[in-house]
Design an enzyme around this catalytic site. Structure first.
Site, PDB file in Angstrom:
ATOM      1  CE1 TYR A   1      -0.270   5.111  -5.372  1.00 40.01           C
ATOM      2  CE2 TYR A   1      -0.030   7.109  -3.775  1.00 40.01           C
ATOM      3  CZ  TYR A   1      -0.057   5.121  -4.148  1.00 40.01           C
ATOM      4  OH  TYR A   1       1.697   4.775  -4.339  1.00 40.01           O
TER       5      TYR A   1
ATOM      6  CB  SER B   1      -0.877  -0.196   1.194  1.00 40.60           C
ATOM      7  OG  SER B   1      -1.891   1.302   1.289  1.00 40.60           O
TER       8      SER B   1
END
Length: 276
Positions: free
Chosen positions: A150, A136
């Site tokens: 994003y 992540s």
């Protein structure tokens, strides 16, 4: 997970550069059987010198993902760790990033890795052991203008990983998140290019884009975190006997996430002052 066994099997995506490349190299050096996948196979040739099994992989292609996982399964009869590292940043103002590019962002950063994990889970379940490591970002909690798609894809990944962990841990499988902060790599260059490419002619967000690039460039230049540093974090997340839900490389990464979570108004005020 017993780290004394030198023949554990790990699958790593997005291994053609940066963190993925460094992670594949580190695992191989520590005696693991490594399968590294990426679209640009030629950029992984050096990894073969370390005994890494290099394979073509497009995580958005179902058959490509199936072949990647099944190759390791057929040759090794097991998969101990899957590191979902493939990803990229589609930056730009939410108004100006096309729906096609927004979907592509989620296809790579979430749906692609979900499909790959789908193929690995039955193997791990039969073993009653396995670990899914998902790349992540602190950007899943920390946000700025110009990075909405994003950030959203990484925030969704966090939730997906936590749900998977709650569903699969009774089978001896854990799903955990690594949240890198700014890291010295080519990733930023690609993200910047995407951001400018998404600006329309005479865009009303031109000033915002310039401020974003300035801030992001400064953070990247000041960061002393390297891909090799992050590789060690991935190794720890893969081998800890009692894995954490979240792994960070530096204290300041964890601190920034904590501040954003616990003092959202303060964080927002700072962001507004920077970008107004």
């Amino acid at each position: 997970m017993d780290t004394s066994d030198k023949q554990k099997v790990v699958l790593i995506t997005g291994a053609s550069s940066g963190i993925g490349f460094a992670t594949a190299k580190l695992f191989a050096q520590r005696g693991w059987i490594v399968y590294a996948g990426a679209r640009r196979v030629e950029r992984m040739e050096e990894l073969e010198d370390y005994g890494v099994n290099v394979l073509a992989l497009d995580v958005t292609n179902k058959e490509s993902s199936r072949i990647f996982v099944n190759t390791a399964k057929t040759e090794q009869q097991r998969i101990d760790v899957l590191i979902n590292n493939a990803g990229y940043g589609e930056f730009g103002a939410l108004e100006e990033v096309s729906s096609e590019k927004a979907r592509a962002q989620f296809d790579v950063n979430l749906f692609g890795l979900s499909q790959l994990t789908h193929f690995a889970l039955p193997i791990m379940r039969r073993q009653h052991a396995g670990r899914i490591i998902n790349t992540s970002s602190i950007a899943s909690d920390v946000y700025t203008p110009f990075g909405g798609w994003y950030y959203s894809s990484k925030a969704a990944l966090n939730q997906w990983s936590d749900v998977l962990d709650s569903e699969s841990r009774r089978f001896g499988i854990r799903s955990v998140i690594v949240q890198p902060g700014p890291t010295q790599s080519q990733w930023s260059e690609i993200a910047f290019k995407n951001g400018f490419d998404n600006l329309s002619e005479n865009s009303p967000y031109g000033d915002t884009a310039k401020k974003f690039m300035k801030v992001f460039s400064l953070l990247s230049k000041e960061s002393n975190a390297t891909a090799e540093d992050l590789a060690k974090v991935f190794y720890r997340a893969s081998t800890d006997k009692h894995p954490k839900y979240r792994y960070y490389n530096q204290f300041r990464d964890h601190a920034l996430v904590s501040i954003t979570r616990h003092f959202p108004r303060t964080y927002r005020n700072v962001i507004d002052k920077i970008f107004d």
